[in-house]
Design a protein around this motif. Structure first.
Motif, PDB file in Angstrom:
ATOM      1  N   ILE A   1       6.541  26.864 -13.155  1.00 24.89           N
ATOM      2  CA  ILE A   1       6.697  25.857 -12.762  1.00 24.89           C
ATOM      3  C   ILE A   1       4.952  24.959 -11.492  1.00 24.89           C
ATOM      4  CG2 ILE A   1       7.761  23.526 -11.106  1.00 24.89           C
ATOM      5  CD1 ILE A   1      10.653  25.494 -11.815  1.00 24.89           C
TER       6      ILE A   1
ATOM      7  N   LYS B   1      16.925  26.348 -10.524  1.00 25.73           N
ATOM      8  CA  LYS B   1      18.382  27.001  -9.861  1.00 25.73           C
ATOM      9  C   LYS B   1      19.711  27.437 -10.751  1.00 25.73           C
ATOM     10  CE  LYS B   1      20.102  27.417  -5.946  1.00 25.73           C
ATOM     11  NZ  LYS B   1      19.825  26.251  -4.191  1.00 25.73           N
TER      12      LYS B   1
ATOM     13  N   MET C   1      12.844  21.899 -10.183  1.00 28.77           N
ATOM     14  CA  MET C   1      13.701  23.241  -9.701  1.00 28.77           C
ATOM     15  C   MET C   1      14.726  23.790  -9.478  1.00 28.77           C
ATOM     16  SD  MET C   1      10.177  24.199  -7.173  1.00 28.77           S
ATOM     17  CE  MET C   1      10.387  22.381  -6.602  1.00 28.77           C
TER      18      MET C   1
ATOM     19  N   VAL D   1      13.716  26.296  -3.219  1.00 30.25           N
ATOM     20  CA  VAL D   1      12.505  26.934  -3.846  1.00 30.25           C
ATOM     21  C   VAL D   1      12.306  28.543  -3.766  1.00 30.25           C
ATOM     22  CG1 VAL D   1      10.028  27.119  -3.504  1.00 30.25           C
ATOM     23  CG2 VAL D   1      10.962  25.220  -3.308  1.00 30.25           C
TER      24      VAL D   1
ATOM     25  N   THR E   1      10.922  18.546  -8.492  1.00 29.70           N
ATOM     26  CA  THR E   1      11.465  19.089  -7.907  1.00 29.70           C
ATOM     27  C   THR E   1      12.946  18.943  -8.124  1.00 29.70           C
ATOM     28  OG1 THR E   1      11.031  18.231  -5.269  1.00 29.70           O
ATOM     29  CG2 THR E   1      12.512  19.129  -5.331  1.00 29.70           C
TER      30      THR E   1
ATOM     31  N   VAL F   1       5.803  29.875  -9.677  1.00 30.16           N
ATOM     32  CA  VAL F   1       5.928  28.028  -8.839  1.00 30.16           C
ATOM     33  C   VAL F   1       4.790  28.172  -8.041  1.00 30.16           C
ATOM     34  CG1 VAL F   1       6.948  26.696  -6.936  1.00 30.16           C
ATOM     35  CG2 VAL F   1       8.563  28.544  -8.341  1.00 30.16           C
TER      36      VAL F   1
ATOM     37  N   LEU G   1      14.085  30.464  -6.682  1.00 34.34           N
ATOM     38  CA  LEU G   1      13.331  30.470  -7.995  1.00 34.34           C
ATOM     39  C   LEU G   1      12.837  32.033  -8.249  1.00 34.34           C
ATOM     40  CD1 LEU G   1      11.816  27.410  -8.356  1.00 34.34           C
ATOM     41  CD2 LEU G   1      13.920  27.866  -9.468  1.00 34.34           C
TER      42      LEU G   1
END
Length: 302
Positions: free
Chosen positions: A128, A119, A115, A237, A112, A246, A240
């Motif tokens: 990822i 972002k 991520m 999420v 996280t 992902v 992204l």
């Protein structure tokens, strides 16, 4: 503050002409966080026919074999470290000369945090892979984030950082053979037969390192949480989409509360692929064959 950061670099033994794909493996953040949890996955990936990976496993500041000074550990600090490690011109792994962005594989909070860094545009990642991703520390996920609880977390954190009292509390709460064993049996591993004496001994040694309690105190009380709500997690999420592919590899036997936060990602915007793997909160260490297969298949399609 300049810290000594522990990392491992592994490259396939037979390299033909052409660029290597860099793969960054980030350990989960916990009081027993260590590069060891990814080592077998790295070896299995490099053992695949046609492997062209350069794999780097790195310990976070305050965890594993990296320096553990007394300092304020926060999600922003960890995110800043990741940016520096991957982009600074003086980085020991020379990311600045890569022909294309690396793929980043993270477990737990590490996924996280990665991520969130992507972002924000702090780092670039071709892909990822989030293995058993989490975003709430042990206490916030159980007791919440109400103001009165935050005050208690601050008090506990201060006590754990105190010179003498802190070590006593940390030894009582975490750093004992019995406590480490209970952790692995209750939520870290899925199969009790995999919780061996040698494994527990190596993890206990991590909790005895100088400064061992400082960063885990921040994790325990939520200071290392990349987001503070499920809504923010889903939004992170979703943002992204178009930036990185992902993969979510949820752990089938993760604790109920943690598993619920993984399940909401099934079909969520920004998720390219969702799978489940065996294991608790460290499936990459307990089931490296399965996790390496999932990673290989996903990256091969990108």
């Amino acid at each position: 503050m300049k810290l000594n950061i522990s990392y491992e670099e592994h490259v396939c033994s037979e390299i033909s002409d052409g660029p290597l794909q860099t793969l960054i493996l980030l350990p989960s953040i916990s009081d027993v966080s260590t590069t060891e949890e990814w080592r077998q996955v790295a070896f299995k990936l490099l053992g695949r026919d046609g492997s062209r990976w350069r794999i780097v496993i790195v310990d976070w500041p305050g965890f594993g074999l990296s320096d553990r000074p007394r300092m304020e550990y926060t999600a922003d600090v960890m995110e800043g470290f990741l940016k520096d490690f991957l982009t600074s011109s003086d980085s020991p792994i020379s990311m600045s000369v890569l022909e294309r962005p690396p793929a980043i594989v993270g477990a737990g909070h590490a996924a996280t945090l990665a991520m969130r860094a992507v972002k924000k545009g702090l780092i670039n990642a071709q892909a990822i892979v989030a293995v058993a991703p989490t975003w709430a520390g042990p206490m916030p996920i159980v007791f919440g984030r109400e103001p009165d609880m935050e005050s208690r977390y601050n008090l506990l954190r201060g006590s754990l950082q105190a010179p003498a009292l802190g070590w006593m509390m940390y030894n009582f709460m975490v750093s004992s053979p019995d406590n480490i064993r209970k952790q692995y049996l209750s939520h870290v591993y899925a199969d009790p037969n995999n919780v061996t004496p040698s494994l527990l001994e190596s993890r206990l040694a991590l909790t005895k390192r100088e400064g061992a309690r400082f960063a885990p105190a921040a994790f325990l009380t939520g200071l290392l949480d990349p987001v503070t709500s499920r809504e923010d997690f889903l939004s992170l999420v979703a943002d992204l989409e178009g930036k990185s592919s992902v993969l979510i590899a949820a752990a089938s036997q993760a604790p109920k509360r943690s598993k619920a936060e993984m399940l909401v990602l099934n079909g969520a915007r920004g998720v390219s692929k969702y799978v489940e793997v065996n294991g608790g909160l460290l499936p990459q260490e307990e089931y490296p064959e399965e996790v390496s297969e999932v990673i290989y298949d996903f990256l091969a399609d990108i």
